[in-house]
Design a protein around this motif. Sequence first.
Motif, PDB file in Angstrom:
ATOM      1  N   VAL A   1       8.506   9.137 -12.599  1.00 40.26           N
ATOM      2  CA  VAL A   1       7.211   8.480 -12.813  1.00 40.26           C
ATOM      3  C   VAL A   1       6.390   9.346 -13.758  1.00 40.26           C
ATOM      4  O   VAL A   1       5.806  10.353 -13.357  1.00 40.26           O
ATOM      5  N   GLY A   2       6.353   8.921 -15.009  1.00 42.00           N
ATOM      6  CA  GLY A   2       5.553   9.655 -15.980  1.00 42.00           C
ATOM      7  C   GLY A   2       4.155   9.101 -16.146  1.00 42.00           C
ATOM      8  O   GLY A   2       3.245   9.813 -16.560  1.00 42.00           O
ATOM      9  N   LEU A   3       3.981   7.814 -15.809  1.00 39.12           N
ATOM     10  CA  LEU A   3       2.669   7.179 -15.925  1.00 39.12           C
ATOM     11  C   LEU A   3       1.816   7.542 -14.716  1.00 39.12           C
ATOM     12  O   LEU A   3       2.160   7.216 -13.581  1.00 39.12           O
ATOM     13  N   LYS A   4       0.703   8.208 -14.947  1.00 31.16           N
ATOM     14  CA  LYS A   4      -0.172   8.643 -13.863  1.00 31.16           C
ATOM     15  C   LYS A   4      -1.582   8.107 -14.070  1.00 31.16           C
ATOM     16  O   LYS A   4      -2.075   8.047 -15.198  1.00 31.16           O
ATOM     17  N   PRO A   5      -2.257   7.712 -12.982  1.00 34.47           N
ATOM     18  CA  PRO A   5      -3.652   7.271 -13.127  1.00 34.47           C
ATOM     19  C   PRO A   5      -4.552   8.434 -13.496  1.00 34.47           C
ATOM     20  O   PRO A   5      -4.229   9.606 -13.256  1.00 34.47           O
ATOM     21  N   HIS A   6      -5.679   8.097 -14.082  1.00 34.06           N
ATOM     22  CA  HIS A   6      -6.666   9.121 -14.424  1.00 34.06           C
ATOM     23  C   HIS A   6      -7.244   9.737 -13.157  1.00 34.06           C
ATOM     24  O   HIS A   6      -7.444  10.958 -13.083  1.00 34.06           O
ATOM     25  N   GLN A   7      -7.537   8.900 -12.151  1.00 32.71           N
ATOM     26  CA  GLN A   7      -8.066   9.388 -10.883  1.00 32.71           C
ATOM     27  C   GLN A   7      -6.901   9.870 -10.015  1.00 32.71           C
ATOM     28  O   GLN A   7      -5.906   9.174  -9.861  1.00 32.71           O
TER      29      GLN A   7
ATOM     30  N   LEU B   1       0.832  -1.208   0.000  1.00 32.02           N
ATOM     31  CA  LEU B   1       0.000   0.000   0.000  1.00 32.02           C
ATOM     32  C   LEU B   1       0.864   1.255   0.000  1.00 32.02           C
ATOM     33  O   LEU B   1       0.547   2.240  -0.683  1.00 32.02           O
ATOM     34  N   ASP B   2       1.957   1.232   0.758  1.00 30.48           N
ATOM     35  CA  ASP B   2       2.871   2.374   0.758  1.00 30.48           C
ATOM     36  C   ASP B   2       3.399   2.648  -0.647  1.00 30.48           C
ATOM     37  O   ASP B   2       3.475   3.804  -1.094  1.00 30.48           O
ATOM     38  N   ILE B   3       3.779   1.584  -1.343  1.00 30.87           N
ATOM     39  CA  ILE B   3       4.359   1.746  -2.677  1.00 30.87           C
ATOM     40  C   ILE B   3       3.317   2.221  -3.680  1.00 30.87           C
ATOM     41  O   ILE B   3       3.592   3.097  -4.513  1.00 30.87           O
ATOM     42  N   LEU B   4       2.112   1.682  -3.608  1.00 32.77           N
ATOM     43  CA  LEU B   4       1.056   2.143  -4.509  1.00 32.77           C
ATOM     44  C   LEU B   4       0.826   3.643  -4.352  1.00 32.77           C
ATOM     45  O   LEU B   4       0.801   4.390  -5.347  1.00 32.77           O
ATOM     46  N   ARG B   5       0.653   4.076  -3.122  1.00 31.79           N
ATOM     47  CA  ARG B   5       0.380   5.500  -2.898  1.00 31.79           C
ATOM     48  C   ARG B   5       1.566   6.356  -3.316  1.00 31.79           C
ATOM     49  O   ARG B   5       1.402   7.429  -3.924  1.00 31.79           O
ATOM     50  N   GLY B   6       2.771   5.905  -2.991  1.00 26.94           N
ATOM     51  CA  GLY B   6       3.944   6.673  -3.368  1.00 26.94           C
ATOM     52  C   GLY B   6       4.100   6.784  -4.873  1.00 26.94           C
ATOM     53  O   GLY B   6       4.418   7.865  -5.407  1.00 26.94           O
ATOM     54  N   TYR B   7       3.891   5.690  -5.567  1.00 30.03           N
ATOM     55  CA  TYR B   7       4.024   5.679  -7.027  1.00 30.03           C
ATOM     56  C   TYR B   7       2.970   6.577  -7.667  1.00 30.03           C
ATOM     57  O   TYR B   7       3.257   7.306  -8.631  1.00 30.03           O
ATOM     58  N   TRP B   8       1.755   6.533  -7.160  1.00 32.54           N
ATOM     59  CA  TRP B   8       0.683   7.324  -7.752  1.00 32.54           C
ATOM     60  C   TRP B   8       0.829   8.820  -7.512  1.00 32.54           C
ATOM     61  O   TRP B   8       0.315   9.624  -8.291  1.00 32.54           O
ATOM     62  N   THR B   9       1.501   9.204  -6.453  1.00 27.92           N
ATOM     63  CA  THR B   9       1.525  10.620  -6.078  1.00 27.92           C
ATOM     64  C   THR B   9       2.871  11.296  -6.290  1.00 27.92           C
ATOM     65  O   THR B   9       3.003  12.486  -6.001  1.00 27.92           O
ATOM     66  N   SER B  10       3.867  10.591  -6.807  1.00 26.02           N
ATOM     67  CA  SER B  10       5.217  11.154  -6.938  1.00 26.02           C
ATOM     68  C   SER B  10       5.603  11.327  -8.400  1.00 26.02           C
ATOM     69  O   SER B  10       5.293  10.486  -9.244  1.00 26.02           O
ATOM     70  N   ASP B  11       6.309  12.408  -8.654  1.00 27.61           N
ATOM     71  CA  ASP B  11       6.925  12.572  -9.970  1.00 27.61           C
ATOM     72  C   ASP B  11       8.290  11.891 -10.018  1.00 27.61           C
ATOM     73  O   ASP B  11       8.735  11.448 -11.076  1.00 27.61           O
ATOM     74  N   VAL B  12       8.946  11.854  -8.878  1.00 31.12           N
ATOM     75  CA  VAL B  12      10.189  11.101  -8.712  1.00 31.12           C
ATOM     76  C   VAL B  12       9.992  10.215  -7.485  1.00 31.12           C
ATOM     77  O   VAL B  12       9.617  10.702  -6.410  1.00 31.12           O
ATOM     78  N   TYR B  13      10.229   8.927  -7.630  1.00 29.87           N
ATOM     79  CA  TYR B  13       9.898   8.006  -6.554  1.00 29.87           C
ATOM     80  C   TYR B  13      11.011   7.004  -6.315  1.00 29.87           C
ATOM     81  O   TYR B  13      11.671   6.526  -7.244  1.00 29.87           O
ATOM     82  N   ALA B  14      11.204   6.688  -5.026  1.00 27.22           N
ATOM     83  CA  ALA B  14      12.118   5.624  -4.613  1.00 27.22           C
ATOM     84  C   ALA B  14      11.556   5.016  -3.335  1.00 27.22           C
ATOM     85  O   ALA B  14      10.811   5.674  -2.595  1.00 27.22           O
ATOM     86  N   HIS B  15      11.922   3.773  -3.091  1.00 29.56           N
ATOM     87  CA  HIS B  15      11.439   3.088  -1.886  1.00 29.56           C
ATOM     88  C   HIS B  15      12.508   2.137  -1.386  1.00 29.56           C
ATOM     89  O   HIS B  15      13.103   1.393  -2.171  1.00 29.56           O
ATOM     90  N   ASP B  16      12.742   2.184  -0.081  1.00 24.86           N
ATOM     91  CA  ASP B  16      13.692   1.277   0.553  1.00 24.86           C
ATOM     92  C   ASP B  16      13.038   0.750   1.820  1.00 24.86           C
ATOM     93  O   ASP B  16      13.047   1.403   2.858  1.00 24.86           O
ATOM     94  N   GLY B  17      12.396  -0.434   1.730  1.00 24.12           N
ATOM     95  CA  GLY B  17      11.658  -0.962   2.864  1.00 24.12           C
ATOM     96  C   GLY B  17      12.153  -2.323   3.280  1.00 24.12           C
ATOM     97  O   GLY B  17      13.118  -2.858   2.723  1.00 24.12           O
TER      98      GLY B  17
END
Length: 305
Positions: free
Chosen positions: A170-176, A144-160
Amino acid sequence: MRIGLALPTFGPEAGPEAIAGVSRAAEEMGYDSLWSGDRVLAPATPSVPYPGEDGVMPRAYENHLDPLVALTFAAAHTTRVRLGTSTLNGLWLPPLMLARSLTTLDLLSAGRLDVGLGLGWMPEEYTAVGVPWKGRGARLDETLDILRGYWTSDVYAHDGPLFTIPETKVGLKPHQRPGPPVLLAAFTPRGLRRIGRRLDGWLPAAMPLPNLLGMWATVVREAEAAERDPAALRMALRVNVGLTDTGTGPDEVPRRGTLQQYIDYARAAAEAGVHELFVDFGQRTTTLDESTDLAGRFLTGVRAG
């Protein structure tokens, strides 16, 4: 209350003609949404009984279409209905791959996607896809953290603890925006707490309405404790229809009953405040033509109330 219909993604008739035909028919009838489920295995004797009344998995699950591909196909044959997963086993894909697939479907459907996630019930399926059965809750939270981060970031990274994603644009953005709604099928106190504190809604299975409302009250309390607006959450209730020729006792509904009893149950759910209810007529032996006819009669009956 919104009314939805399960797509024929399981069983011998599942295929392109069935998906296209039911999708178009449901939209023409006035249904609000279409839903698809998720299976990858159908063992003869799973180690854990199916979470239904008799513990036996429906034979329809022996033939299972990919839920996201099926919804994409349905999107191409409709223009209005929303498209939901009930449920998508969201831990079977790496979270970044899941984010890409969901974003693509939301974009291609012009923002009609509702993401319904579940953890599944069969350990064998986790074995088959190479994902540990243990630790599902922690894996879900990081997903869930990654989904939200990916959807809301123009530049994204995750280290969990479980996943590492190097920094990426991140150029691909959801319609919603900020992303499609994410609902969870859960029934334990921990699961209901997670819904109230961080998700957009709940995907319960049909049960007596007092039980349903009691569990929903837990979700509301948890949302309030997290200083979230509970009015922003929604409940989409799945009803797996077990039709009988004659009326059953009140204690047997909604496990089984006549079509009129299911109509009455849906009307009572609407009066109780359920936001959406969707029905599945195809988990047993009903033919596609019979399911479509039942769907029309069901919607007419509910809307006539």
